[in-house]
Design a protein around this motif. Sequence first.
Motif, PDB file in Angstrom:
ATOM      1  N   ARG A  60       0.819  -1.203   0.000  1.00  0.00           N
ATOM      2  CA  ARG A  60       0.000   0.000   0.000  1.00  0.00           C
ATOM      3  C   ARG A  60       0.858   1.261   0.000  1.00  0.00           C
ATOM      4  O   ARG A  60       0.503   2.281  -0.582  1.00  0.00           O
ATOM      5  CB  ARG A  60      -0.920  -0.016   1.220  1.00  0.00           C
ATOM      6  N   GLY A  61       1.978   1.190   0.678  1.00  0.00           N
ATOM      7  CA  GLY A  61       2.864   2.354   0.752  1.00  0.00           C
ATOM      8  C   GLY A  61       3.340   2.814  -0.615  1.00  0.00           C
ATOM      9  O   GLY A  61       3.608   4.001  -0.817  1.00  0.00           O
ATOM     10  N   GLN A  62       3.444   1.878  -1.569  1.00  0.00           N
ATOM     11  CA  GLN A  62       3.875   2.240  -2.913  1.00  0.00           C
ATOM     12  C   GLN A  62       2.810   3.077  -3.617  1.00  0.00           C
ATOM     13  O   GLN A  62       3.126   4.034  -4.317  1.00  0.00           O
ATOM     14  CB  GLN A  62       4.178   0.974  -3.722  1.00  0.00           C
ATOM     15  N   LEU A 121      -4.522  11.251   1.155  1.00  0.00           N
ATOM     16  CA  LEU A 121      -4.289   9.810   1.206  1.00  0.00           C
ATOM     17  C   LEU A 121      -5.426   9.179   1.993  1.00  0.00           C
ATOM     18  O   LEU A 121      -5.737   8.004   1.848  1.00  0.00           O
ATOM     19  CB  LEU A 121      -2.933   9.495   1.840  1.00  0.00           C
ATOM     20  N   ASN A 175       8.930   4.138   1.898  1.00  0.00           N
ATOM     21  CA  ASN A 175       8.185   3.924   0.652  1.00  0.00           C
ATOM     22  C   ASN A 175       8.930   4.382  -0.590  1.00  0.00           C
ATOM     23  O   ASN A 175       8.336   4.937  -1.505  1.00  0.00           O
ATOM     24  CB  ASN A 175       6.817   4.610   0.685  1.00  0.00           C
ATOM     25  N   ARG A 178      13.314  13.128  -2.641  1.00  0.00           N
ATOM     26  CA  ARG A 178      12.283  12.842  -3.631  1.00  0.00           C
ATOM     27  C   ARG A 178      11.117  13.816  -3.483  1.00  0.00           C
ATOM     28  O   ARG A 178      10.587  14.325  -4.473  1.00  0.00           O
ATOM     29  CB  ARG A 178      11.793  11.401  -3.462  1.00  0.00           C
ATOM     30  N   GLU A 215       0.679   4.918  -2.046  1.00  0.00           N
ATOM     31  CA  GLU A 215       0.623   6.204  -1.352  1.00  0.00           C
ATOM     32  C   GLU A 215       1.773   7.111  -1.778  1.00  0.00           C
ATOM     33  O   GLU A 215       1.588   8.309  -1.977  1.00  0.00           O
ATOM     34  CB  GLU A 215       0.654   5.974   0.156  1.00  0.00           C
ATOM     35  N   ALA A 216       2.981   6.501  -1.928  1.00  0.00           N
ATOM     36  CA  ALA A 216       4.118   7.315  -2.349  1.00  0.00           C
ATOM     37  C   ALA A 216       3.882   7.868  -3.755  1.00  0.00           C
ATOM     38  O   ALA A 216       4.177   9.028  -4.035  1.00  0.00           O
ATOM     39  CB  ALA A 216       5.397   6.490  -2.303  1.00  0.00           C
ATOM     40  N   PHE A 266       7.212   9.440   4.537  1.00  0.00           N
ATOM     41  CA  PHE A 266       6.472   8.431   5.296  1.00  0.00           C
ATOM     42  C   PHE A 266       7.341   7.777   6.360  1.00  0.00           C
ATOM     43  O   PHE A 266       8.566   7.777   6.272  1.00  0.00           O
ATOM     44  CB  PHE A 266       5.977   7.333   4.348  1.00  0.00           C
ATOM     45  N   PHE A 282      10.669   3.614  -4.193  1.00  0.00           N
ATOM     46  CA  PHE A 282      10.285   2.637  -5.206  1.00  0.00           C
ATOM     47  C   PHE A 282      11.433   1.638  -5.366  1.00  0.00           C
ATOM     48  O   PHE A 282      12.501   2.004  -5.870  1.00  0.00           O
ATOM     49  CB  PHE A 282       9.980   3.333  -6.528  1.00  0.00           C
TER      50      PHE A 282
END
Lengths: 287, 256
Positions: free
Chosen positions: A185-187, B64, B101, B163, A189-190, B97, B103
């Motif tokens: 889920r964090g992906q 979010l 998070n 980022r 959200e990011a 976060f 990538f």
Amino acid sequence: MTQIHPEMPLLARLLGVDGVRHPKDPASAHIARSLWQVAQAILLFGILAWLIYAGAAAMEYRWQWYRVGPFFYRIIDGEFIPGPLINGILVTLQLAGISSVLSILIGALTAIGRMSNSIAGRSIATTYLEIIRNTPLLVQLFMFYFVLAPIFGIDRFWAGVLCLAAFEGSFAAEIIRGGIQAVERGQYEAADATGLSKFDKYRYVIVPQALPLILPPLTGLLISLIKHSAIVSVIAVSELTTEGLNLISDTYMAFEIWFIVAGMYLVLTTSLSIMVNILEIKMNRAR
Amino acid sequence: MSNTSARPQPDPDTLIAFEGVGKWFDQFQALKDINLSVKQGARVVVCGPSGSGKSTMIRCVNQLENHQQGTIHVCGREVYGNMKQLEQVRREVGMVFQSFNLFPHMSILQNVTLGPIRNSNLSRSEADDIALHYLERVQIADQADKFPSQLSGGQQQRVAIARALAMKPRVMLFDEPTSALDPEMINEVLDVMTELADDGMTMMVVTHEMGFAREVADRVVFMDEGRIEENCGKTEFFAGGRGERAQAFLSKILQH
């Protein structure tokens, strides 16, 4: 699952036993037990083969293996002329190839539909999935061949292709959806917090992470698609199983030909899965 | 500045404005009548016991989580529904976060350039320049070609800050940025955040790091059971001008 370590004794490695030495269980006992298990397997296959052979002899079946060569191919005046079995497997490959591409397409669209916010998209996708998964494949094939084909003017080959694609597409949809939803889920959200558009979010963040999860079960699906393609013999598409049936009705060599047909499917599917294994190992190494 | 009541929009100086915001998870009400405004250049630290709604509140700013009651304005735009408008808002708001998070399938440089390339139509080399600038600022430019899994937690979090900065946001949100870090890495992240504050960045930070709050914040918001219980200047907050619950919370986390 047995772990295979490079330090394991060669025999243990070949037999796939774990080679862990337990205190009361020295390695020699381990190998002896493995050998006994291999012997058991050989014995069982031997008994089965003998039963078939003896049974066939009892009904006075005349094995004619010497006749099967031309079923594959003949060479006349130096020219290669493929026999029915080679022609059949080519059609099977065509059938499976086209319908696997279509089934992945259908699967992707259905997965998108199921995950979308659109009520129309969700209900169409769900209806499709429920219909396909809760009716027999054979009945679906008859629907495509006897109902849809005449209405839309489709020939038997394409009726078979579309039926297989629709059937396997429902499974592809769930595989693709599962892979996409397995991304953390964090992906999501990011990607959202970065302000990416929905398309960019999936294109650059979600799908690249879902693909390694999707590919292995998807190749399993393609293998089952090759096997399921045999069913289109009931609408007389001239693929491998149909050619086998025709040969048997010409020659009455049922035993030999069914063994050969099964063997050809086996070679096709195992070589596909070996190729996929190699691909996976390479993909993992590239990461 | 100490304005907690509803105010008419837009005030160009107010970057974030919550007005009577309520949020439910099914039956559970996570946010109750939240009123809060964050002005340009403000550094707001949000603290409170776990489950008090502080993360939920900060995640409502860039949606979010979406709220069901009241309004939230960010940089003069109301955030709700409309995806295009929401994407615009999100590009003005950087977020960091708890669990980084990053990538995982992209290099550090690609992590930082993705936003600028996709959102602002910059060329790769322009985006690389921007990314390297911010990676330098968080002192990690030498790791640009590595992948997130090759970095320590503190390094990853600094990349995450770079980022977010690469989108040149007007506000930065930090959602417990040091909670997932090993103790020896907390300071390298806090240092970067302090520098950012010194440069005048508007920040909203959910954290338990009271030392950081004492040093950097100009306002402290204390939340409990979905409500803002305290919203006062830092000196006032730490000098004891606080209610019973904030007192009890502080004595618990400051004991060690």
